[in-house]
Design a protein around this motif. Sequence first.
Motif, mmCIF file in Angstrom:
data_model
loop_
_atom_site.group_PDB
_atom_site.id
_atom_site.type_symbol
_atom_site.label_atom_id
_atom_site.label_comp_id
_atom_site.label_asym_id
_atom_site.label_seq_id
_atom_site.Cartn_x
_atom_site.Cartn_y
_atom_site.Cartn_z
ATOM 1 N N GLU A 13 0.859 -1.182 0.000
ATOM 2 C CA GLU A 13 0.000 0.000 0.000
ATOM 3 C C GLU A 13 0.895 1.230 0.000
ATOM 4 O O GLU A 13 2.047 1.159 0.419
ATOM 5 C CB GLU A 13 -0.907 0.011 1.239
ATOM 6 N N ASN A 14 0.365 2.332 -0.472
ATOM 7 C CA ASN A 14 1.143 3.575 -0.434
ATOM 8 C C ASN A 14 0.348 4.662 0.283
ATOM 9 O O ASN A 14 0.340 5.809 -0.126
ATOM 10 C CB ASN A 14 1.577 4.005 -1.832
ATOM 11 N N GLU A 15 -0.279 4.284 1.375
ATOM 12 C CA GLU A 15 -1.173 5.182 2.105
ATOM 13 C C GLU A 15 -0.505 5.877 3.290
ATOM 14 O O GLU A 15 -1.160 6.588 4.031
ATOM 15 C CB GLU A 15 -2.405 4.397 2.577
ATOM 16 N N GLU A 16 0.794 5.657 3.489
ATOM 17 C CA GLU A 16 1.498 6.289 4.600
ATOM 18 C C GLU A 16 2.725 7.024 4.078
ATOM 19 O O GLU A 16 3.360 6.584 3.126
ATOM 20 C CB GLU A 16 1.981 5.227 5.596
ATOM 21 N N GLN A 120 2.663 9.929 1.106
ATOM 22 C CA GLN A 120 1.731 8.863 0.709
ATOM 23 C C GLN A 120 1.253 9.102 -0.718
ATOM 24 O O GLN A 120 1.120 10.235 -1.162
ATOM 25 C CB GLN A 120 0.552 8.800 1.664
ATOM 26 N N GLY A 121 1.060 8.015 -1.445
ATOM 27 C CA GLY A 121 0.589 8.110 -2.821
ATOM 28 C C GLY A 121 1.667 8.434 -3.829
ATOM 29 O O GLY A 121 1.406 8.465 -5.028
ATOM 30 N N GLU A 124 5.401 3.457 -5.341
ATOM 31 C CA GLU A 124 4.739 2.198 -5.680
ATOM 32 C C GLU A 124 5.794 1.114 -5.681
ATOM 33 O O GLU A 124 6.987 1.386 -5.701
ATOM 34 C CB GLU A 124 4.005 2.301 -7.023
ATOM 35 N N HIS A 148 -4.606 -2.830 -8.739
ATOM 36 C CA HIS A 148 -3.167 -2.591 -8.522
ATOM 37 C C HIS A 148 -2.335 -3.097 -9.705
ATOM 38 O O HIS A 148 -1.125 -3.179 -9.600
ATOM 39 C CB HIS A 148 -2.661 -3.368 -7.290
ATOM 40 N N ARG A 154 -1.071 1.738 -9.297
ATOM 41 C CA ARG A 154 -0.582 1.721 -7.927
ATOM 42 C C ARG A 154 -0.241 3.129 -7.440
ATOM 43 O O ARG A 154 -0.273 3.401 -6.247
ATOM 44 C CB ARG A 154 0.630 0.778 -7.791
ATOM 45 N N PRO A 157 -4.454 7.392 -6.691
ATOM 46 C CA PRO A 157 -5.355 7.131 -5.562
ATOM 47 C C PRO A 157 -6.660 6.495 -6.038
ATOM 48 O O PRO A 157 -7.182 6.865 -7.081
ATOM 49 C CB PRO A 157 -5.616 8.513 -4.963
ATOM 50 N N GLN A 158 -7.145 5.554 -5.259
ATOM 51 C CA GLN A 158 -8.393 4.862 -5.629
ATOM 52 C C GLN A 158 -9.591 5.551 -5.048
ATOM 53 O O GLN A 158 -9.607 6.052 -3.992
ATOM 54 C CB GLN A 158 -8.343 3.401 -5.146
#
Length: 158
Positions: A13-16, A120-121, A124, A148, A154, A157-158
């Motif tokens: 994940e790339n949320e942090e 974040q984001g 990847e 993904h 990736r 953002p979704q």
Amino acid sequence: MGKHIFSGRFTTENEEDLVVFIIGMRINKRLAIQKWLPVFTAMPPMIRELYTNQKELGFLSMESFFGLRTTVMIQYWRSTEDLLAYAKGSNHLKAWKNFNKKVGDNPAVGIYHETFVVKQGNYESFYGNMPQYGLAKAMPHIPISPHHRSAQKRLTPQ
């Protein structure tokens, strides 16, 4: 016995936010062992400390590479605050003072580091038929799903 291989395609994940810290040394004069060996041997105790106290220190994971003259260590950290706090800690300060005392500006051995703050984001990863490696050791390691499937997906953002 080798590392467990995860068959298939994986990502993280790339949320942090995260910090990528690259550190290493270069042996400039191979015969000056008394200069570069203390630098080389200063790192293992710090690595043990990082892995022993990962959560408290904000250290996530690392990979190391050794060349003929140059070492490279890629570290992943939770934040710059955590990284800088470690740099001011007793084990690192002891190693830094020892380096300055034994090597200082002597050109026999070089040291370097680079720090990258990645929001974040903005990163990847892709791992195909690999053990958990690099960022996949630092962040949740997840199978690639249709949303993904590509690097572009990736990073979007979704």
